[in-house]
Design an enzyme around this catalytic site. Structure first.
Site, PDB file in Angstrom:
ATOM      1  N   HIS A 120       2.466   4.644   2.077  1.00 20.91           N
ATOM      2  CA  HIS A 120       1.686   4.210   0.949  1.00 20.91           C
ATOM      3  C   HIS A 120       1.897   5.174  -0.180  1.00 20.91           C
ATOM      4  O   HIS A 120       2.270   4.757  -1.192  1.00 20.91           O
ATOM      5  CB  HIS A 120       0.372   3.846   0.975  1.00 20.91           C
ATOM      6  CG  HIS A 120      -0.287   3.455  -0.191  1.00 20.91           C
ATOM      7  ND1 HIS A 120      -0.658   2.141  -0.432  1.00 20.91           N
ATOM      8  CD2 HIS A 120      -1.261   4.159  -1.059  1.00 20.91           C
ATOM      9  CE1 HIS A 120      -1.413   2.206  -1.671  1.00 20.91           C
ATOM     10  NE2 HIS A 120      -1.517   3.269  -2.049  1.00 20.91           N
ATOM     11  N   GLU A 121       1.615   6.433  -0.065  1.00 22.48           N
ATOM     12  CA  GLU A 121       1.680   7.476  -1.055  1.00 22.48           C
ATOM     13  C   GLU A 121       3.173   7.775  -1.498  1.00 22.48           C
ATOM     14  O   GLU A 121       3.435   8.032  -2.617  1.00 22.48           O
ATOM     15  CB  GLU A 121       0.863   8.737  -0.228  1.00 22.48           C
ATOM     16  CG  GLU A 121      -0.523   8.560   0.001  1.00 22.48           C
ATOM     17  CD  GLU A 121      -1.429   8.193  -1.292  1.00 22.48           C
ATOM     18  OE1 GLU A 121      -1.141   8.480  -2.290  1.00 22.48           O
ATOM     19  OE2 GLU A 121      -2.431   7.403  -1.069  1.00 22.48           O
ATOM     20  N   HIS A 177       4.415   5.284  -3.810  1.00 24.91           N
ATOM     21  CA  HIS A 177       4.184   5.319  -5.235  1.00 24.91           C
ATOM     22  C   HIS A 177       5.302   6.261  -5.981  1.00 24.91           C
ATOM     23  O   HIS A 177       5.635   6.026  -7.247  1.00 24.91           O
ATOM     24  CB  HIS A 177       2.810   6.065  -5.383  1.00 24.91           C
ATOM     25  CG  HIS A 177       1.660   5.367  -5.173  1.00 24.91           C
ATOM     26  ND1 HIS A 177       1.202   4.259  -5.850  1.00 24.91           N
ATOM     27  CD2 HIS A 177       0.605   5.485  -4.493  1.00 24.91           C
ATOM     28  CE1 HIS A 177       0.372   3.572  -5.704  1.00 24.91           C
ATOM     29  NE2 HIS A 177      -0.583   4.309  -4.776  1.00 24.91           N
ATOM     30  N   GLU A 200      -1.092  -0.167  -6.618  1.00 24.89           N
ATOM     31  CA  GLU A 200      -1.609  -0.163  -5.337  1.00 24.89           C
ATOM     32  C   GLU A 200      -0.997  -1.319  -4.275  1.00 24.89           C
ATOM     33  O   GLU A 200      -0.660  -1.081  -3.326  1.00 24.89           O
ATOM     34  CB  GLU A 200      -3.062  -0.308  -5.494  1.00 24.89           C
ATOM     35  CG  GLU A 200      -3.770   0.838  -5.980  1.00 24.89           C
ATOM     36  CD  GLU A 200      -3.402   2.455  -5.330  1.00 24.89           C
ATOM     37  OE1 GLU A 200      -3.341   2.302  -4.120  1.00 24.89           O
ATOM     38  OE2 GLU A 200      -3.150   3.268  -6.036  1.00 24.89           O
TER      39      GLU A 200
END
Length: 267
Positions: free
Chosen positions: A125-126, A129, A187
């Site tokens: 997920h990070e 980004h 997100e």
């Protein structure tokens, strides 16, 4: 009103000057260069290391193992970066990835992510980004929004208490109508891209739902309505993951069949 014309012209000019596309095909406003973002990432990473002590040994090896597996699933440009990984001593269940190739995990998160697959969901997920250039987009959107509000103020001649009240209302409208929805969109996009990354790396994408359930259980206090939050609601997040799970499971099976079977012992 005349000021809306000025705002529209200004916003259109900025948008045309720097329009790119995210990995999911979404149009983006990106005003900063990759070099600028990489420099900002390096500065932020250095500052974080000054503020919190780092942890080595088994926790670091564990996080490095999971991160390296996820990085191997990245496109060539991002994969070729020299990714730096740090574990920070903090009970806050937090993690981040920064432009330039930096990953940070707090020890508090290792209590919430209960196995390598759940940790891969966070790291995927990070890193998503970074892959989707969200930092650039957020900074660019804020810059364009501030420019638009300045144009309104100058063109409409808003002065005095009445003008300040109107500008405050416009600022609030920009916050809830533009900036926060953009954060929620980021997100959700990072959830979807992160699910793909972890699956391509050979981690079980079903662990992402368990991870976010753990995160929800670890949270405390009242939560703002979804439209006032920088993150999707828990239900929205789980729903988005479930909607993308079929494709993620197919990618996971292909990765496992191709020999991508990471084994990162949890300390």
């Amino acid at each position: 009103m005349r000021w809306t014309h000025y705002l529209a012209v200004g916003a259109l000019s900025v948008s045309l000057a720097a329009c790119t596309t995210s990995p999911t095909g979404r149009s983006q406003l990106t005003l900063m260069s990759d070099e600028q973002l990489d420099q900002m990432g390096a500065q932020a990473f250095a500052q974080y290391q000054q503020e919190l002590p780092t942890v080595g040994g088994a926790p670091l090896r564990y996080v490095q193992c999971v991160t390296e597996a996820v990085v191997r699933a990245l496109p060539e440009r991002e994969r070729s970066q020299n990714w730096q990984v740090k574990v920070f001593e903090s009970e806050d269940a937090n993690a981040f990835a920064l432009p330039g190739g930096y990953v940070g995990i707090n020890t508090g998160l290792l209590h919430v992510a209960q196995n390598q697959d759940q940790l891969a969901a966070v790291i995927g997920h990070e890193i998503a980004h970074v892959l989707a250039r969200h930092a650039n987009e957020r900074a660019s959107t804020q810059t364009a929004t501030q420019l638009g509000l300045s144009v309104i103020s100058s063109a409409s001649g808003m002065q005095g208490a009445g003008g300040e009240t109107m500008m405050a209302a416009l600022g609030m409208g920009a916050q809830y109508g533009i900036l926060l929805p953009f954060s929620r969109r980021h997100e959700s996009e990072a959830d979807t891209l992160g699910l793909t990354l972890m699956a391509d790396a050979g981690f079980d994408p079903r662990a992402s739902i368990a991870l976010w359930d753990n995160m929800g259980a670890a949270g405390s206090g009242a939560r703002p309505p979804a439209w006032m939050s920088t993150h999707p609601s828990h239900g929205q997040r789980i729903g988005g993951l479930e909607a993308a799970m079929g494709e993620a499971m197919s990618r996971y099976e292909r990765a496992r069949n191709a020999g991508r079977t990471p084994n990162c012992p949890r300390p």
